[in-house]
Design an enzyme around this catalytic site. Structure first.
Site, PDB file in Angstrom:
ATOM      1  N   SER A   1       0.871  -1.181   0.000  1.00 22.27           N
ATOM      2  CA  SER A   1       0.000   0.000   0.000  1.00 22.27           C
ATOM      3  C   SER A   1       0.905   1.228   0.000  1.00 22.27           C
ATOM      4  CB  SER A   1      -0.873   0.030   1.251  1.00 22.27           C
ATOM      5  OG  SER A   1      -1.463   1.306   1.423  1.00 22.27           O
TER       6      SER A   1
ATOM      7  N   TYR B   1      -1.406  -0.738  10.244  1.00 26.06           N
ATOM      8  CA  TYR B   1      -1.559  -1.057   8.812  1.00 26.06           C
ATOM      9  C   TYR B   1      -0.327  -0.603   8.030  1.00 26.06           C
ATOM     10  CZ  TYR B   1      -3.934  -1.142   4.222  1.00 26.06           C
ATOM     11  OH  TYR B   1      -4.289  -1.382   2.909  1.00 26.06           O
TER      12      TYR B   1
HETATM   13  P1  NAD Z   1     -11.676  -6.223   0.658  1.00 24.44           P
HETATM   14  O1  NAD Z   1     -12.063  -6.191   2.077  1.00 24.44           O
HETATM   15  O2  NAD Z   1     -12.681  -5.899  -0.384  1.00 24.44           O
HETATM   16  O3  NAD Z   1     -11.052  -7.669   0.293  1.00 24.44           O
HETATM   17  C1  NAD Z   1     -10.177  -8.336   1.153  1.00 24.44           C
HETATM   18  C2  NAD Z   1     -10.357  -9.835   0.951  1.00 24.44           C
HETATM   19  O4  NAD Z   1      -9.418 -10.513   1.810  1.00 24.44           O
HETATM   20  C3  NAD Z   1     -11.750 -10.346   1.326  1.00 24.44           C
HETATM   21  O5  NAD Z   1     -12.241 -11.217   0.323  1.00 24.44           O
HETATM   22  C4  NAD Z   1     -11.521 -11.077   2.649  1.00 24.44           C
HETATM   23  O6  NAD Z   1     -12.425 -12.140   2.887  1.00 24.44           O
HETATM   24  C5  NAD Z   1     -10.094 -11.584   2.444  1.00 24.44           C
HETATM   25  N1  NAD Z   1      -9.434 -11.911   3.708  1.00 24.44           N
HETATM   26  C6  NAD Z   1      -9.414 -11.187   4.868  1.00 24.44           C
HETATM   27  N2  NAD Z   1      -8.741 -11.835   5.819  1.00 24.44           N
HETATM   28  C7  NAD Z   1      -8.308 -13.008   5.259  1.00 24.44           C
HETATM   29  C8  NAD Z   1      -7.566 -14.107   5.741  1.00 24.44           C
HETATM   30  N3  NAD Z   1      -7.127 -14.160   7.017  1.00 24.44           N
HETATM   31  N4  NAD Z   1      -7.284 -15.130   4.888  1.00 24.44           N
HETATM   32  C9  NAD Z   1      -7.733 -15.108   3.609  1.00 24.44           C
HETATM   33  N5  NAD Z   1      -8.470 -14.105   3.106  1.00 24.44           N
HETATM   34  C10 NAD Z   1      -8.756 -13.064   3.927  1.00 24.44           C
HETATM   35  O7  NAD Z   1     -10.422  -5.243   0.553  1.00 24.44           O
HETATM   36  P2  NAD Z   1      -9.543  -4.713  -0.679  1.00 24.44           P
HETATM   37  O8  NAD Z   1      -9.595  -3.236  -0.613  1.00 24.44           O
HETATM   38  O9  NAD Z   1      -9.860  -5.427  -1.942  1.00 24.44           O
HETATM   39  O10 NAD Z   1      -8.108  -5.137  -0.130  1.00 24.44           O
HETATM   40  C11 NAD Z   1      -7.289  -6.094  -0.759  1.00 24.44           C
HETATM   41  C12 NAD Z   1      -5.847  -5.764  -0.403  1.00 24.44           C
HETATM   42  O11 NAD Z   1      -5.515  -4.481  -0.942  1.00 24.44           O
HETATM   43  C13 NAD Z   1      -5.549  -5.679   1.095  1.00 24.44           C
HETATM   44  O12 NAD Z   1      -4.283  -6.257   1.368  1.00 24.44           O
HETATM   45  C14 NAD Z   1      -5.501  -4.186   1.346  1.00 24.44           C
HETATM   46  O13 NAD Z   1      -4.705  -3.858   2.466  1.00 24.44           O
HETATM   47  C15 NAD Z   1      -4.889  -3.698   0.052  1.00 24.44           C
HETATM   48  N6  NAD Z   1      -5.101  -2.283  -0.232  1.00 24.44           N
HETATM   49  C16 NAD Z   1      -6.352  -1.767  -0.312  1.00 24.44           C
HETATM   50  C17 NAD Z   1      -6.506  -0.402  -0.567  1.00 24.44           C
HETATM   51  C18 NAD Z   1      -7.854   0.239  -0.650  1.00 24.44           C
HETATM   52  O14 NAD Z   1      -7.914   1.485  -0.658  1.00 24.44           O
HETATM   53  N7  NAD Z   1      -8.946  -0.499  -0.741  1.00 24.44           N
HETATM   54  C19 NAD Z   1      -5.380   0.410  -0.756  1.00 24.44           C
HETATM   55  C20 NAD Z   1      -4.112  -0.158  -0.675  1.00 24.44           C
HETATM   56  C21 NAD Z   1      -3.987  -1.515  -0.418  1.00 24.44           C
END
Ligand code: NAD
Length: 256
Positions: A146, A160
């Site tokens: 991130s 985070y």
């Molecule tokens: P999201 O909540 O839509 O998806 C996250 C997914 O991870 C879900 O399907 C959830 O069930 C799964 N998950 C959670 N804990 C888990 C575990 N212990 N084992 C297996 N699966 C698990 O979120 P997103 O925004 O799509 O995030 C995906 C990744 O992107 C994350 O690592 C997040 O930190 C990163 N990210 C997101 C953003 C943002 O702004 N949304 C920005 C930078 C990075």
């Protein structure tokens, strides 16, 4: 766009039941990869896999919690059983537990849970994946970091940010350790992406949606599909010789 950048490849994607992971799974399948969706969300994971198959792609779901080494070993085995190899691994699963709390108010419980999923989970995932990639003679890993792992943000997400900074360090270390064995390891560092995770952060009072968008010089939130394109680049032969990099997809946020 060419639609066979990943023809004949297999890809294991953690956290792909929804959000950015699901967008990556859809794009990889559309580019010819056989995809394994590994997630704790069985219903969402199965639905995402079924939608890919309905669109003519190849996908299956495996229930795996990234905090469990046994689950990750089983997910790697399931990928090899299904497709013969593990060509690409995307370590995307992640959570945001207590957004909006300044560092001194974070609880140990929240810290431990977040680090266990977002940092230890990536290490455990790579541990299982790299063992298979060494046995088969190479592979490509793309980790989800991130922009919060690159720059300080006044959002109350110290845990985070620390986890994501750790993912970047793990990425660079693994890239150097395995470069001679044909394994490339890179990370993607998105800005603020329109997903359920963002909705949770807004609900937790971290920021409003316009405030989140204003973090980008463009003033516009990023869509999961745009982040997925960068994963495709780093997973495919388009990025041969690129390894150990942490690539921002942040609309210029970190450049300012
Ligand atoms: P999201 O909540 O839509 O998806 C996250 C997914 O991870 C879900 O399907 C959830 O069930 C799964 N998950 C959670 N804990 C888990 C575990 N212990 N084992 C297996 N699966 C698990 O979120 P997103 O925004 O799509 O995030 C995906 C990744 O992107 C994350 O690592 C997040 O930190 C990163 N990210 C997101 C953003 C943002 O702004 N949304 C920005 C930078 C990075």
């Amino acid at each position: 766009m060419v639609d066979s950048l990943l023809a004949g490849k297999s890809a294991l994607i953690t956290g792909a039941a929804q959000g950015i992971g699901a967008a990556i799974a859809r794009l990889f399948a559309a580019q010819g990869a056989g995809v394994v969706i590994a997630d704790i969300d069985e219903e969402g994971g199965k639905a995402t896999a079924a939608a890919i198959v309905e669109d003519g792609g190849e996908a299956r779901f495996v229930r795996a919690d990234v905090t469990s080494a046994a689950d990750l070993d089983a997910a790697v085995r399931a990928t090899v059983d299904a497709y013969g190899r593990l060509d690409i691994a995307v370590n995307n699963a992640g959570i945001e537990e207590q957004g909006g709390s300044p560092l001194h108010e974070l609880t140990e419980e929240t810290w431990d849970k977040l680090i266990s999923v977002n940092l230890k989970g990536v290490w455990l995932s790579m541990k299982a994946e790299i063992a298979q990639m060494l046995a088969q003679g190479g592979g490509t890993i793309v980790n989800m970091a991130s922009i919060a792992g690159m720059v300080g943000l006044p959002l109350g997400i110290a845990d985070y940010s620390a986890a994501k900074g750790g993912v970047i360090a793990l990425t660079r270390t693994a890239a150097i350790e395995y470069v001679q064995q044909g394994i490339r390891v890179n990370a993607v560092c998105p800005g603020v992406v329109r997903t359920a995770l963002l909705d949770q952060a807004i609900d937790a009072g971290m920021f409003t949606e316009p405030e989140a968008a204003a973090l980008h010089p463009t003033g516009v939130l990023i869509d999961p599909e745009d982040v997925a394109q960068t994963f495709l680049y780093l997973a495919s032969e388009m990025s041969n010789h690129v390894t150990g990099q942490a690539l921002p997809v942040d609309a210029g946020m970190a450049a300012g």
